[in-house]
Design an enzyme around this catalytic site. Sequence first.
Site, PDB file in Angstrom:
ATOM      1  N   TRP A  24     -10.169  -8.963   3.148  1.00 56.52           N
ATOM      2  CA  TRP A  24     -10.961  -9.333   1.974  1.00 56.52           C
ATOM      3  C   TRP A  24     -11.156 -10.840   1.861  1.00 56.52           C
ATOM      4  O   TRP A  24     -12.020 -11.301   1.140  1.00 56.52           O
ATOM      5  CB  TRP A  24     -10.291  -8.803   0.711  1.00 56.52           C
ATOM      6  CG  TRP A  24     -10.442  -7.325   0.492  1.00 56.52           C
ATOM      7  CD1 TRP A  24     -11.459  -6.714  -0.207  1.00 56.52           C
ATOM      8  CD2 TRP A  24      -9.580  -6.261   0.925  1.00 56.52           C
ATOM      9  NE1 TRP A  24     -11.264  -5.340  -0.206  1.00 56.52           N
ATOM     10  CE2 TRP A  24     -10.133  -5.039   0.465  1.00 56.52           C
ATOM     11  CE3 TRP A  24      -8.389  -6.219   1.667  1.00 56.52           C
ATOM     12  CZ2 TRP A  24      -9.539  -3.800   0.715  1.00 56.52           C
ATOM     13  CZ3 TRP A  24      -7.798  -4.985   1.918  1.00 56.52           C
ATOM     14  CH2 TRP A  24      -8.371  -3.790   1.449  1.00 56.52           C
TER      15      TRP A  24
ATOM     16  N   HIS B 188       0.620   4.106  -2.849  1.00 56.67           N
ATOM     17  CA  HIS B 188       0.240   5.496  -2.542  1.00 56.67           C
ATOM     18  C   HIS B 188       1.373   6.484  -2.825  1.00 56.67           C
ATOM     19  O   HIS B 188       1.121   7.652  -3.118  1.00 56.67           O
ATOM     20  CB  HIS B 188      -0.233   5.621  -1.098  1.00 56.67           C
ATOM     21  CG  HIS B 188      -1.636   5.144  -0.897  1.00 56.67           C
ATOM     22  ND1 HIS B 188      -2.466   5.617   0.088  1.00 56.67           N
ATOM     23  CD2 HIS B 188      -2.369   4.238  -1.582  1.00 56.67           C
ATOM     24  CE1 HIS B 188      -3.649   5.011   0.005  1.00 56.67           C
ATOM     25  NE2 HIS B 188      -3.610   4.164  -0.983  1.00 56.67           N
TER      26      HIS B 188
ATOM     27  N   ARG C 296       0.833  -1.209   0.000  1.00 56.76           N
ATOM     28  CA  ARG C 296       0.000   0.000   0.000  1.00 56.76           C
ATOM     29  C   ARG C 296       0.871   1.265   0.000  1.00 56.76           C
ATOM     30  O   ARG C 296       0.556   2.249  -0.680  1.00 56.76           O
ATOM     31  CB  ARG C 296      -0.949  -0.015   1.210  1.00 56.76           C
ATOM     32  CG  ARG C 296      -1.925   1.132   1.235  1.00 56.76           C
ATOM     33  CD  ARG C 296      -3.035   0.914   2.277  1.00 56.76           C
ATOM     34  NE  ARG C 296      -3.702   2.166   2.544  1.00 56.76           N
ATOM     35  CZ  ARG C 296      -3.626   2.835   3.700  1.00 56.76           C
ATOM     36  NH1 ARG C 296      -2.953   2.334   4.735  1.00 56.76           N
ATOM     37  NH2 ARG C 296      -4.233   3.984   3.832  1.00 56.76           N
TER      38      ARG C 296
END
Length: 286
Positions: free
Chosen positions: A187, A47, A43
């Site tokens: 998830w 980002h 991540r």
Amino acid sequence: PSDQQATGDSWRKVDFNKVYKDIAGLLEDEDYDDGSYGPVFVRLAWHASGTFDTKTKTGGSNGATIRFHPEANHGANAGLDVARKRLEPLKKKYPNISYGDLYTLAGVVAVQELGGPTVRWRPGRSDDKSDQDCTPDGRLPDAAQGADHVRDIFYRMGFNDQEIAALVGAHALGRCHSSRSGFEGPWNASPTTFTNYFYTELLEDKWVPKKWNGPFQYVDKQSGQFMMLPADIAFKTDSQFRKHVEKYAADQDAFFADFSKAFAKLLELGVKFPADAPVYEFKTLE
Ligand code: CCH
């Protein structure tokens, strides 16, 4: 320490195979989340890179402006300080690596070591000295929105629908943290293994609104343990995205190949590499 900079040619002095191994050594920690920093490294790499704007040629991982305020404090970046702190000792050990190279390489190491495909990667990003080139807020996707918004954001970076559908498969990894994004849960059942489960879960489970006081999101009806963001559900409801989702759910090799290409492209957005910068394909350790 975060205003230390590596610029120009200093990367030439770095043994990136060693850095790869050292990053790999930072992944496991039984006391952190699901036992791995891998997901939050992926991540961070995304980002740091996904702020790129094709029109103005601003943003992206060159400069590593994500470590400066105000960008570090943009809502979308909540929690990424955890990943940067974990990597900081390697910046001390290898002062000639730029933060932009370190953060993007950490994403590559995490994808590979958690069982994903090999991702081609090049060094040569330079660090900005100050917050002056921080990108404006709002360049990363808002998880509460749907397909139109997701397209606006990723088309701005220069991706097409197939590449967007491949990239979001990274949501096989990790989880949402109510303390960071407001959303909650993983998830799927194996958040520290890179799989095509984002797609299989999305298509095979029945997703219902979560009953809670937090932001609107979905849970799987059967177990209530897994989650989808509103933006994730768009990959099922939008027919153009869905056709790629169906392919990747049925064919993990196709997903791995397409993810590898799209992720390598993401990490290079806006970076001007020296002509002789070597392209690494690191050997996965485990
Ligand atoms: Fe993501 N992501 N992401 N994502 N993401 C979150 C967590 C992860 C969106 C929103 C969120 C990509 C695309 C999108 C990862 C990789 C990628 C969270 C929870 C939100 C919200 C953050 C928290 O609370 O900790 C949206 C919206 C989009 C697209 O529209 C792409 C592209 C990638 C990488 C290629 C990973 C990995 C995580 C888990 C992080 C962790 O700490 O476990």
